[in-house]
Design an enzyme around this catalytic site. Structure first.
Site, PDB file in Angstrom:
ATOM      1  N   THR B 336      37.827  51.695  33.926  1.00  0.00           N
ATOM      2  CA  THR B 336      37.506  51.346  35.307  1.00  0.00           C
ATOM      3  C   THR B 336      38.739  51.323  36.203  1.00  0.00           C
ATOM      4  OG1 THR B 336      37.614  49.059  34.596  1.00  0.00           O
ATOM      5  CG2 THR B 336      35.447  50.026  34.792  1.00  0.00           C
ATOM      6  N   SER B 362      42.305  45.504  41.865  1.00  0.00           N
ATOM      7  CA  SER B 362      41.507  46.627  42.296  1.00  0.00           C
ATOM      8  C   SER B 362      42.490  47.755  42.527  1.00  0.00           C
ATOM      9  CB  SER B 362      40.766  46.279  43.580  1.00  0.00           C
ATOM     10  OG  SER B 362      40.135  47.422  44.065  1.00  0.00           O
ATOM     11  N   ARG B 363      42.392  48.799  41.696  1.00  0.00           N
ATOM     12  CA  ARG B 363      43.440  49.811  41.743  1.00  0.00           C
ATOM     13  C   ARG B 363      43.305  50.774  42.910  1.00  0.00           C
ATOM     14  NH1 ARG B 363      44.139  48.864  35.983  1.00  0.00           N
ATOM     15  NH2 ARG B 363      42.278  49.927  35.278  1.00  0.00           N
ATOM     16  N   VAL B 364      42.112  50.970  43.418  1.00  0.00           N
ATOM     17  CA  VAL B 364      41.974  51.934  44.515  1.00  0.00           C
ATOM     18  C   VAL B 364      41.374  51.323  45.773  1.00  0.00           C
ATOM     19  CG1 VAL B 364      41.826  53.943  43.021  1.00  0.00           C
ATOM     20  CG2 VAL B 364      39.747  52.749  43.660  1.00  0.00           C
TER      21      VAL B 364
END
Lengths: 136, 503
Positions: B336, B362-364
């Site tokens: 994810t 939250s990476r993006v």
């Protein structure tokens, strides 16, 4: 460890007894039975035999077709059927295994190995029923 | 309609009917056990092809062996006997889809189970599909407004993202998902909730809650309950994402929630072991990683050239005693684009939603966050990080210097502000107002117990008295100096009246 399946044994039996004379074959058969006994596989003999049957039929171009019909087939339709099946399966010989099945109502149902061609009236009615109930 | 008319119609239909007889491949059931059937024959069958049993139950061929085929049975397997005929279909498993599926509860093969009658469908979608390729994709740029302050501010999620919700049992994982669905009213986001191996009573409660909040109009529930065979649980998430793909193909944005993937992995483990596939770590088969990666890879944001639309995925994974380094959690974390980590300790401290802000990422999503929120959230993140660092010293109380004390107080208030009740999503504008007041120090002299009260009052007051600010946020996603002035004034005005009323 590779597992030797019944199919492999049947194939091996076919290959050793292929193109052999009567006398040779009886010797081979004796050896096979001894081998199976030694390997404690005699209980699997019936399965191996039926597989051998399938292999022989396939190699010699023989096709067994199980034909079910509501009424007994006459000679003419039988030869016609044989002709068609020969072409379809590129077989040299066709064996017709005939069955009578009143439940089909009419037409034929042909079964070759695991392929079924259902041309019976019952199947057609079933298809029509599916079609009518689906579109409603 | 008189009988003549019916007969005429019938005649017409029969005329239209063209009989297509095909050569069928059939096989025989050799053995049936625990939802698995061993079938002989069926030459030329493809992997994961759909087969039909004599009584109409469908199955999927998973194991292709030398002379038998291992089939999982999707449905009642108690009526399948040894020697039954099995037919191939030449297609892989499909689910019926249509727009009228919205608001319905269906099972893993798309059959409605809510007792509201049949669903008229025109199309079927295969449940297994290769995920959209690189050229069709686009990076995440639109936010998913969850209505939960912690998430929208610190762990923002974008449309097309895959954000894992992870935590122990009873920490509010499902609650976050349900709150998110409830907040999507009028946000143009269709929701698909896939319940895997959950109790029927829980699902019923969720459905009733969504119905009450008016959320069923844009929601589909796919249910594979605990009482159904493992095969249904295995198929359900793929069914869910196929339904989502149907809507995405119309250019719509969709949110899929898989609740939960640990049970999905367990169901797959059961099937694999019954099919005699070799077990690996924790007895899961070797392809559990692929099981989840191929599912979550189907979440995407497609560019306009390929029809647009997006699928956002919220997989949920349950951990045992907070152990995120178990097999399935690590797998899904690595697949994810970030995770929301929920903790039991926080939950019992009264910090609900129990999001561990330090471990959640939250990476993006940050590129999808609206500008105004980014501005207030930046300082909030810093405040919280400093607070966590200093928290250990908090007990020294009076021995601390002024600036440390100030930071501690700010941190405490930040934690208090981020608390939120269940089923109470907050509009993004209101979140910005609260967080603005917090980060600019307007709440520093409000006592801790009064924070919630202050917040509620402030929102109400500024909605009336800072209209310019609200308008600017709605239109341009950012405030101007004029709007900020007005908001500042509204906050100070409200604060003085709030404190006067208390004293």
């Amino acid at each position: 460890m590779t597992v030797i399946s019944n199919n492999d044994i049947a194939r091996a039996i076919y290959l050793v007894s292929k193109d052999k004379s009567r006398a040779e074959q009886s010797v081979i058969s004796g050896k096979i039975v001894k081998f199976l006994f030694k390997k404690r596989m005699l209980s699997k003999a019936s399965d191996i035999l039926s597989r051998l049957n399938v292999i022989i039929n396939k190699e010699e171009g023989r096709v067994v077709a199980k034909v079910s019909s509501a009424k007994k087939l006459d000679h003419q339709s039988k030869t016609y059927l044989e002709h068609i099946l020969k072409k379809r399966y590129a077989a040299k010989e066709i064996f017709l295994d005939e069955n009578l099945d009143e439940k089909l109502l009419g037409g034929l149902k042909i079964r070759v190995n695991d392929e079924v061609i259902d041309l019976s009236v019952r199947n057609k009615i079933k298809k029509l029923q599916e079609y009518l109930t689906k579109s409603a | 309609m008189n009988s003549n008319h019916i007969v005429e119609n019938l005649k017409k239909e029969i005329e239209n009917f063209s009989l297509q007889l095909k050569v069928e491949k059939v096989g025989q059931v050799l053995e049936v056990f625990d939802g698995i059937a061993k079938v002989s024959g069926l030459s030329d069958i493809k992997s994961s092809e759909m087969v039909v049993f004599q009584n109409g139950v469908v199955g999927v061929a998973l194991n292709l062996e030398e002379d038998t085929v291992g089939v999982i049975i999707l449905g009642d397997f108690s009526k399948i006997k040894e020697g039954d005929e099995v037919k191939t279909t030449g297609r892989i498993l499909e689910v019926p889809v249509s727009n009228s599926i919205l608001g319905r509860v269906v099972n893993a093969v798309g059959v409605p189970v809510d007792g509201k009658g049949t669903i008229k469908t025109d199309k079927t979608y295969p449940i297994e599909k290769v995920a959209p390729g690189v050229v069709t994709r686009q990076s995440v740029s639109e936010p998913v407004a969850t209505g939960i302050k912690v998430i929208d501010a610190i762990i923002p999620v974008g449309r097309g993202q895959r954000e894992l919700i992870i935590g122990d049992r009873q920490t509010g994982k499902t609650a976050i998902a349900i709150d998110t669905i409830l907040n999507q009213k009028g946000q143009n986001l269709i929701c698909v909730y896939v319940s895997i191996g959950q109790k029927d009573s829980k699902l019923r409660k969720i459905e009733a809650r969504l119905e009450e909040g008016g959320a069923m109009n844009y929601t589909v529930i796919v249910s594979a309950s605990a009482s159904e065979p493992a095969a249904m649980s295995y198929v359900a998430p793929y069914t869910g994402v196929s339904i989502a793909e149907y809507f995405m193909d119309q250019g719509k944005d969709v949110l899929v929630i898989y609740d939960d993937l640990s049970k999905h992995a367990v169901a797959y483990r059961e099937i694999s072991l019954l099919l005699r596939r070799p077990p690996g770590r924790e007895a899961y088969p070797g392809d559990v990683f692929y099981l989840h990666s191929r599912l979550l890879e189907r979440a995407c944001r497609r560019n306009a050239k390929y029809g647009g639309g997006s699928i956002t995925a919220f997989p949920i994974v349950e951990t045992q005693a907070g152990d995120v380094s178990a097999y399935i959690p690590t797998n899904v974390i690595s697949i994810t684009d970030g995770q929301i980590f929920l903790e039991t300790d926080l939950f019992y401290k009264g910090i609900r939603p129990a999001v561990n802000v330090g471990l959640s990422v939250s990476r993006v999503g940050s590129s999808a966050q609206i500008k105004a929120m980014k501005k207030v959230a930046g300082t909030l993140k810093l405040d919280l990080a400093q607070f966590r660092e200093l928290e250990a010293f908090a007990q020294f109380g009076s021995d601390l210097d002024e600036s440390t004390k100030r930071q501690l107080e700010r941190g405490k208030r930040a934690v208090e502000v981020l608390k939120q009740l269940q089923y109470a999503p907050i509009k993004i504008e209101n979140q910005i107002v609260t967080l603005y007041a917090l980060t600019k120090g307007f709440m520093d002299d409000v006592s801790l117990e009064k924070i919630k009260e202050f917040e509620a009052g402030l929102i109400e007051y500024s909605e009336r008295n800072a209209k310019v600010f609200y308008k600017e946020i709605a239109e341009s996603k950012m405030w101007t100096e004029k709007g900020e002035e007005q908001l500042k004034k509204a906050i100070t005005d409200f604060k003085s009246s709030f404190q006067k009323a208390k004293s």
